[in-house]
Design a protein around this motif. Structure first.
Motif, PDB file in Angstrom:
ATOM      1  N   GLN A 426     -19.935  32.068  15.485  1.00 54.30           N
ATOM      2  CA  GLN A 426     -20.759  31.529  16.562  1.00 54.30           C
ATOM      3  C   GLN A 426     -20.419  30.061  16.823  1.00 54.30           C
ATOM      4  O   GLN A 426     -20.441  29.602  17.965  1.00 54.30           O
ATOM      5  N   ALA A 427     -20.098  29.327  15.762  1.00 55.24           N
ATOM      6  CA  ALA A 427     -19.679  27.934  15.925  1.00 55.24           C
ATOM      7  C   ALA A 427     -18.410  27.842  16.752  1.00 55.24           C
ATOM      8  O   ALA A 427     -18.285  26.980  17.640  1.00 55.24           O
ATOM      9  N   LEU A 428     -17.456  28.722  16.478  1.00 53.87           N
ATOM     10  CA  LEU A 428     -16.222  28.738  17.262  1.00 53.87           C
ATOM     11  C   LEU A 428     -16.516  29.041  18.724  1.00 53.87           C
ATOM     12  O   LEU A 428     -15.988  28.375  19.629  1.00 53.87           O
ATOM     13  N   ALA A 429     -17.336  30.031  18.957  1.00 59.06           N
ATOM     14  CA  ALA A 429     -17.660  30.403  20.341  1.00 59.06           C
ATOM     15  C   ALA A 429     -18.299  29.243  21.078  1.00 59.06           C
ATOM     16  O   ALA A 429     -17.971  28.955  22.237  1.00 59.06           O
ATOM     17  N   LEU A 430     -19.217  28.534  20.403  1.00 56.31           N
ATOM     18  CA  LEU A 430     -19.884  27.412  21.045  1.00 56.31           C
ATOM     19  C   LEU A 430     -18.928  26.244  21.274  1.00 56.31           C
ATOM     20  O   LEU A 430     -18.965  25.594  22.311  1.00 56.31           O
ATOM     21  N   ALA A 431     -18.034  25.994  20.297  1.00 54.64           N
ATOM     22  CA  ALA A 431     -17.078  24.896  20.434  1.00 54.64           C
ATOM     23  C   ALA A 431     -16.142  25.135  21.618  1.00 54.64           C
ATOM     24  O   ALA A 431     -15.825  24.207  22.363  1.00 54.64           O
ATOM     25  N   LYS A 433     -16.819  26.984  24.213  1.00 47.69           N
ATOM     26  CA  LYS A 433     -17.634  26.912  25.425  1.00 47.69           C
ATOM     27  C   LYS A 433     -17.932  25.470  25.797  1.00 47.69           C
ATOM     28  O   LYS A 433     -18.006  25.118  26.981  1.00 47.69           O
ATOM     29  N   SER A 434     -18.079  24.605  24.786  1.00 46.16           N
ATOM     30  CA  SER A 434     -18.437  23.208  25.018  1.00 46.16           C
ATOM     31  C   SER A 434     -17.261  22.313  25.312  1.00 46.16           C
ATOM     32  O   SER A 434     -17.422  21.157  25.703  1.00 46.16           O
TER      33      SER A 434
END
Length: 436
Positions: A426-431, A433-434
């Protein structure tokens, strides 16, 4: 479950990472000395065999492994066609790992997987199914979490569980996390006394995974294991991602050649070259998240090579209402890891309680004692408790074999693995996306 009177058979599948060999640094009761190896032909399997041969030929406590090697086309099919009940060690190309895990479990094999067992959201979905299949097939899937056996982390947990020393865990905030875990690593390093040769694909994040989902696996695991020992973490409700970012480490062709032996960047890496033909490896990442309402911060970075006298480093701070527990390992300590207790109020009454608790702790770990330092107290730990990182792999193997012998793992172990890989992916996905 396999008959306990028959030795367990170790299988090593496509050993592209040196961790595959490190679990064979010693022999284990109830485990056959014959190891079956299935891999594509190439330098990776040869490097694995070289390391195991070194363990067999060392002067002190040599091992007795006999490697039966199959290399070539169809190595995976040949492996899964063998007898069920074997224990397969999977440490290599992370892009292939989810397939290897699922196929091995479907064949009725126990799986000891190197971290990370998931490098993206799709892999996490596959991992969830793998645990469901493992339960149905009555086999055990486990990952190699060596840092639980590091004496610094063990004593940090021991002190956290003593309210006289630590108090209770603070909740923290984005500006001031209650838990901070950071580590620094290096592409060029020495393992088992020799310069490590990394496979060419190690610098391809599509195959190795980004840094934010790789070493962070250890850091997230330690947060769960230290702060919530023996507790079932439900990733659906206990984990909330807040912020995340990622950035690359530059690597010249000369540096790439020094650690891989390859004289040219392969085609699959050309997409990651900048205008100056410097490879951009997304090996670095950080994220903030909450776990059961506790705010935590995790960060990992990779440099090409350590400064002289340095090496991989680890920093950990956990804040309680009475004290912070800190593990520091940096230039200020000559890269010697050290554990500190930093009291909120270092009063004579607190010192008395601290001394009493450390005396009790010394009954379990003889020789540990306190040393007064400017910011609080350093926990002095005898060298006998510091065998080195490579020695910790056999401790993981012993724990895993005990679970296999028992026929099950605690519920918190499986829930913790799912929560851990949910957090990192989830951290990768958010990074991503951000990212601007």
């Amino acid at each position: 479950m396999k008959d306990k009177t028959i030795p367990l058979q170790l299988v090593v599948l496509a050993p592209g990472h040196f961790h595959a060999a490190l679990v064979q640094q010693e022999m284990y009761p109830g485990v056959d000395s014959i190891v079956q190896v299935y891999a594509p032909e190439g330098p990776e399997v040869q490097e694995y065999l070289r390391l195991v041969t070194g363990f067999n030929n060392r002067q002190h406590s040599p091992t007795r492994w006999v490697e039966q090697v199959y290399t070539g086309p169809g190595y995976l099919e040949k492996m899964v066609a063998g007898a069920p009940g074997r224990v397969v060690v999977i440490a290599g190309n992370n892009q292939l790992k989810s397939t290897y895990i699922r196929r091995s479990i479907a064949a009725g094999m126990h799986v000891l997987g190197d971290k990370p067992m998931a490098i993206n959201a799709a892999d996490f979905d596959s991992l969830k199914l793998a645990f469901e299949d493992a339960r149905k097939n009555k086999v055990l899937l486990y990952d190699i979490m060596t840092e639980r056996y590091n004496i610094m982390n063990i004593l940090q947990q021991e002190l956290l569980l003593r309210p006289e020393v630590f108090g209770v865990l603070e909740k923290g905030s984005l500006a001031a996390p209650a838990v901070v875990k950071k580590s620094v690593h290096h592409f060029r390093k020495t393992v088992a006394g020799k310069g490590l040769i990394r496979p060419a694909w190690y610098m391809d994040v599509a195959q190795q995974g980004e840094g934010i989902v790789d070493v962070t696996t250890h850091l997230v695991d330690l947060i769960q294991w230290t702060c919530f020992p023996g507790q079932v973490i439900d990733y659906h409700k206990d984990i909330k991602m807040v912020t995340a970012r990622r950035w690359p480490t530059g690597m010249t062709l000369q540096q790439y050649e020094a650690i891989t032996g390859e004289q040219h960047f392969p085609d699959y890496l050309r997409k990651d070259l900048d205008k100056d033909s410097v490879l951009q490896v997304y090996a670095n990442g950080s994220f903030d998240y909450s776990i059961r309402g506790i705010h935590a911060q995790v960060a990992v970075s990779w440099a090409y090579e350590a400064l002289e006298g340095g090496g991989d480093t680890h920093f950990s701070r956990i804040r309680g209402t009475k004290a912070a527990l800190e593990i520091r390992q940096d230039a200020a300590q000559q890269y010697r890891p050290a554990l500190y207790i930093v009291p909120v109020d270092d009063t004579p009454a607190y010192e008395k309680q601290l001394q009493e608790q450390v005396t009790l702790l010394a009954d379990k770990y003889p020789g540990i004692q306190l040393k007064k330092v400017q910011e609080g107290w350093e926990v002095m730990i005898p060298d006998v408790y510091k065998p080195g990182h490579e020695a910790l792999f056999s401790r993981v193997m012993k724990k895993y074999l005990a679970y296999i012998q028992a026929g099950h793992m605690p519920e918190w172990e499986v829930a913790g693995m799912l929560a851990k890989y949910y957090t990192t992916t989830q951290a990768l996905a958010l990074a991503k996306k951000s990212a601007p």
